[in-house]
Design an enzyme around this catalytic site. Structure first.
Site, mmCIF file in Angstrom:
data_model
loop_
_atom_site.group_PDB
_atom_site.id
_atom_site.type_symbol
_atom_site.label_atom_id
_atom_site.label_comp_id
_atom_site.label_asym_id
_atom_site.label_seq_id
_atom_site.Cartn_x
_atom_site.Cartn_y
_atom_site.Cartn_z
ATOM 1 N N HIS A 1 0.870 -1.183 0.000
ATOM 2 C CA HIS A 1 0.000 0.000 0.000
ATOM 3 C C HIS A 1 0.909 1.236 0.000
ATOM 4 C CE1 HIS A 1 -2.733 2.992 1.835
ATOM 5 N NE2 HIS A 1 -3.739 2.212 1.477
ATOM 6 N N ASP B 1 2.723 -4.770 8.276
ATOM 7 C CA ASP B 1 1.527 -3.950 8.087
ATOM 8 C C ASP B 1 0.330 -4.902 8.166
ATOM 9 O OD1 ASP B 1 -0.657 -2.602 7.155
ATOM 10 O OD2 ASP B 1 0.291 -1.838 5.331
ATOM 11 N N GLN C 1 -4.779 -5.189 6.899
ATOM 12 C CA GLN C 1 -5.792 -6.055 6.277
ATOM 13 C C GLN C 1 -5.808 -7.453 6.887
ATOM 14 O OE1 GLN C 1 -8.074 -5.115 4.200
ATOM 15 N NE2 GLN C 1 -7.287 -3.119 3.584
ATOM 16 N N LYS D 1 -10.648 -0.352 10.378
ATOM 17 C CA LYS D 1 -10.770 -1.580 9.579
ATOM 18 C C LYS D 1 -11.059 -2.782 10.484
ATOM 19 C CE LYS D 1 -7.438 0.056 6.132
ATOM 20 N NZ LYS D 1 -8.188 0.393 4.925
ATOM 21 N N CYS E 1 -4.722 2.432 -3.753
ATOM 22 C CA CYS E 1 -3.490 2.956 -3.115
ATOM 23 C C CYS E 1 -2.335 1.970 -3.296
ATOM 24 C CB CYS E 1 -3.689 3.243 -1.629
ATOM 25 S SG CYS E 1 -4.847 4.541 -1.319
HETATM 26 N N1 PLP Z 1 -1.884 -0.687 4.611
HETATM 27 C C1 PLP Z 1 -2.825 -1.443 4.024
HETATM 28 C C2 PLP Z 1 -2.485 -2.841 3.633
HETATM 29 C C3 PLP Z 1 -4.096 -0.934 3.780
HETATM 30 O O1 PLP Z 1 -5.007 -1.688 3.179
HETATM 31 C C4 PLP Z 1 -4.383 0.393 4.180
HETATM 32 C C5 PLP Z 1 -5.702 0.987 3.906
HETATM 33 O O2 PLP Z 1 -6.411 0.561 3.036
HETATM 34 C C6 PLP Z 1 -3.380 1.134 4.820
HETATM 35 C C7 PLP Z 1 -2.141 0.567 5.011
HETATM 36 C C8 PLP Z 1 -3.624 2.524 5.298
HETATM 37 O O3 PLP Z 1 -4.548 2.515 6.345
HETATM 38 P P1 PLP Z 1 -5.107 3.872 6.959
HETATM 39 O O4 PLP Z 1 -5.619 4.671 5.799
HETATM 40 O O5 PLP Z 1 -6.196 3.431 7.886
HETATM 41 O O6 PLP Z 1 -3.995 4.561 7.665
#
Ligand code: PLP
Length: 404
Positions: free
Chosen positions: A121, A198, A201, A224, A362
């Protein structure tokens, strides 16, 4: 899993969109909130609202106690060794930025390398790119195979004496791939390299034990995880967090301030400058309690059935391309049908009351790798049903017919 009973906890699921019952399949972007979470936020503002860690008065102490209890709920949820290893942030993005900034400041010099992957991401790409500009570090990227899996043999080749950290996602928000993080941690640690996971998900689908996994950092977002927006978590091993300098300056992160010399607070407060988002921190604990009451094992087993059913049905559609075909997947299916633009598919499904995600999610470098601009993505939660998937498949088929 009593899905009917669970759905009653989420009032939004019985609303309509354009007169059609809402079918919410955009859980990867954000999850809906159970009543207990929303009610907790209301309760805090109506009965316990006061700034935390500051007042001697009753309300401030109650709010502080609740916020600190929430830290323990998070600690137990991921089985961290100490509650001070749990830092509350705005979300995954801020958690990664914190590590990128503070870790690189302490441990990286020009020419040092950070390894990420091709499926990351933007949060786990751009945070490090900022450090490329500031400190002259270099990013190395683990490639993926045709099924959308990380190529670990290639990762091994990327490790050099200059590698300072490996930062990878647990579950891909586009491909749904569950990455072999245990193996990644083990390979990295055999070279004394720390690992950031990370878990944005994964933490809502898969049980995570940070001590067993032995990762050095783990990050995720409350929104999430059926919790409130604007709150997230950074788990970090005490040994790293203690050595890392503060990310932001302000109230509460200090021990003593003077114009000659300022000293910093202990963990976790060193990394929590300013008034924290304590109402959402407190409500996050309610979301975690709610998930625990259902059980992550049951959640995963049920969502796996939904994913399999949906994938099987989608596969029957002519000219469909599914992105991410690993055997080890979780709750996400991304696809394109023929030449139908992902926005057109998303907009037409929306008119049928079906919420899916379209675009690059993203993950533009991943899109480039796949040679596409974007996909349609359906992502599932434990409150979704097989009937909803039937309507979704019917919807996709209707859109295909419109374009024929
Ligand atoms: N990392 C992953 C794998 C994501 O799917 C997302 C959001 O979709 C993020 C990071 C960023 O999360 P946030 O926008 O809640 O900070």
């Amino acid at each position: 899993m009593n899905v009917e009973k669970i759905r009653a906890d989420f009032p939004i699921l019985s609303t309509t969109v354009y007169g059609k019952p809402l079918i919410y399949l955009d859980n990867g972007a954000t999850t809906q909130k159970p009543k207990c979470v929303v009610e907790e936020i209301e309760k805090i503002y109506y009965t316990t609202n006061a700034n935390v860690h500051r007042g001697v008065h009753h309300l401030s102490q109650v709010a502080t106690d609740l916020a600190e209890e929430s830290r323990i709920v998070v600690q137990q949820f991921i089985n961290a060794e100490h509650s001070k290893e749990i830092i509350f942030t705005k979300g995954t993005t801020e958690s990664i930025n914190l590590v990128a900034h503070s870790f690189c400041q302490q441990f990286c010099s020009e020419g040092d390398e950070i390894i990420i992957s091709a499926m990351e991401h933007h949060a786990n790409i751009v945070s490090w790119q900022l450090q490329e500009t500031i400190r002259g570090i270099k990013l190395r990227v683990i490639p993926i195979n045709d099924k959308g899996e990380l190529m670990l043999d290639e990762m091994k080749k990327l490790i050099t004496p200059r590698t300072r950290l490996i930062s990878v996602m647990h579950v891909s928000n586009v491909l749904g791939t569950i990455n072999p993080i245990e193996e990644i941690v083990s390979i990295a640690h055999s070279h004394d390299i720390p690992v950031l996971i990370d878990a944005a998900q994964s933490v809502q689908h898969i049980e995570i034990d940070v001590q067993k996994l032995d990762c050095d950092f783990l990050v995720f977002s409350g929104h999430k995880l059926y919790g409130p927006n604007g709150v997230g978590v950074l788990y970090g091993k005490e040994k790293w967090l203690n050595q890392m300098p503060p990310y932001q300056g302000g109230g509460e992160m200090i021990s003593q301030v003077s114009f000659k010399k300022t000293t910093f607070n202990d963990l976790p407060f060193k990394f929590e400058a300013g008034t924290p988002n304590y109402p959402d921190v407190i409500a996050l604990a309610k979301a975690i309690d709610y998930i625990k009451s259902i059980g992550l094992d049951s959640i995963k087993a049920y969502e796996d059935q939904l994913l399999k059913y949906c994938t099987d049905e989608l596969t029957k559609i002519n000219n469909i391309r599914i992105f991410g075909t690993s055997d080890n997947k979780c709750s996400v299916v991304s696809f394109l049908v023929g030449n139908i633009h992902h926005y057109d598919m998303g907009m037409l499904l929306d008119k049928m009351g079906i919420a899916v995600r379209t675009g690059h999610h993203c993950a533009q470098p991943l899109m480039e790798e796949l040679g596409i601009e974007g996909t349609v993505r359906a992502s599932f939660a434990f409150y979704n049903t097989k009937e909803e998937i039937d309507k979704f498949i019917e919807g996709v088929k209707r859109v295909v017919t419109m374009f024929e």
